[in-house]
Design a protein around this motif. Sequence first.
Motif, PDB file in Angstrom:
ATOM      1  N   LEU B 121     -25.390 -14.681 -17.266  1.00  0.00           N
ATOM      2  CA  LEU B 121     -25.848 -14.325 -15.916  1.00  0.00           C
ATOM      3  C   LEU B 121     -24.889 -14.868 -14.861  1.00  0.00           C
ATOM      4  O   LEU B 121     -23.807 -15.338 -15.198  1.00  0.00           O
ATOM      5  N   ASN B 122     -25.292 -14.802 -13.617  1.00  0.00           N
ATOM      6  CA  ASN B 122     -24.470 -15.392 -12.562  1.00  0.00           C
ATOM      7  C   ASN B 122     -25.335 -16.325 -11.715  1.00  0.00           C
ATOM      8  O   ASN B 122     -26.555 -16.386 -11.895  1.00  0.00           O
ATOM      9  N   ALA B 123     -24.661 -17.049 -10.822  1.00  0.00           N
ATOM     10  CA  ALA B 123     -25.406 -18.007 -10.006  1.00  0.00           C
ATOM     11  C   ALA B 123     -25.010 -17.835  -8.546  1.00  0.00           C
ATOM     12  O   ALA B 123     -23.900 -17.394  -8.234  1.00  0.00           O
ATOM     13  N   GLN B 124     -25.945 -18.204  -7.689  1.00  0.00           N
ATOM     14  CA  GLN B 124     -25.677 -18.085  -6.246  1.00  0.00           C
ATOM     15  C   GLN B 124     -25.122 -19.415  -5.721  1.00  0.00           C
ATOM     16  O   GLN B 124     -25.735 -20.461  -5.933  1.00  0.00           O
ATOM     17  N   PRO B 125     -23.945 -19.394  -5.057  1.00  0.00           N
ATOM     18  CA  PRO B 125     -23.440 -20.641  -4.487  1.00  0.00           C
ATOM     19  C   PRO B 125     -24.185 -20.972  -3.186  1.00  0.00           C
ATOM     20  O   PRO B 125     -24.379 -20.097  -2.361  1.00  0.00           O
TER      21      PRO B 125
END
Lengths: 105, 230
Positions: B121-125
């Motif tokens: 998945l990805n992550a929000q900075p």
Amino acid sequence: MGVIKGVLKEELENSLRMKSGYERELAKLPRGSLIRKIVKGHGYYYLLLRENGEVKFIYKGKVSGDEIKKYQDAKEYRAKYRKLLSQVKKQIRFLRSSLRGKESV
Amino acid sequence: MEKNQYDLCIKVLGRLEKSGVLKDVILIGSWCIPFYKDYFENVQYPTAIKSRDIDFLVPAPLKTNTKADIPKLLKDLGFIVDFKGPEGYIQLEHSDLIIEFLVPEKGRGSNKPYRLPQFGLNAQPLRFLDLLMLDTIKVKVEGIEINLPHPANFALHKLIIFQRRLREEKAIKDRNTAIEILKALINKGDAAVLLRVFNSMIPKWHKKVIKGLEEVKEKEILDLLTGGEK
């Protein structure tokens, strides 16, 4: 807007997004269920589905194990997503009615 | 919904632990508060309204050997993948819980999602999340060991971010939670810990904490942190 109402409003936005999400996932699942019929001692598969309110059996013949698994999984996920979608719809009704009040809470 | 939500949260934590993910991430957000129960023991502390959002902070860069496809891991629990905003941050949604992964925003910052191929998945900075990683505690919830930010870091972080919130009600919620936790820490006799965490912060963050405390007129806490100089 009060803190509680703010939280409820955000939850309503989340529930509305989730409703679309579950509807989208349901639409992605293969339609119908596989049914095995025994004809003269041999097993054949039919796809059972409803089209325009009519129940239809579509002959599939012999199908692979992967295909059977695909329809079994789809059946499980369909039941799960429908249950969760129904929960989300209840949440939407509850949140909308809670937000209708004029009190700032 | 409350019990279902808690049970689901435990199932998620259990799966993340089993797959090896949980040791590499820190649980942050409003779900920390109920899990601080053992830390505060006999001291009264807030029971803030917790939302459905359950956030995990991932150190960036992520140095781990763990490989886990988290969306797949949680799919049979009823979680579906959704993309938030035009940037496409992945969140895993269930009617009772929404899981998000976050990373500290560095440098000039960017809205681009931070890729986490190890977790599928990805992550929000987001800004200021480093503060939550500086001091962490381990707690056991239903036999599952989870990493949480130290309550002092948690409260000081909330005190900084409430000033940046666009939604007023969220700002009030963050501000109230921060003050209640800071007071609980002082009542617990952890004023020295609070002061140590505050002193370990960079001057820019100091200013923001002080500004936040001045805004809410919390003179007692302000005096404790600044030695009465403000």
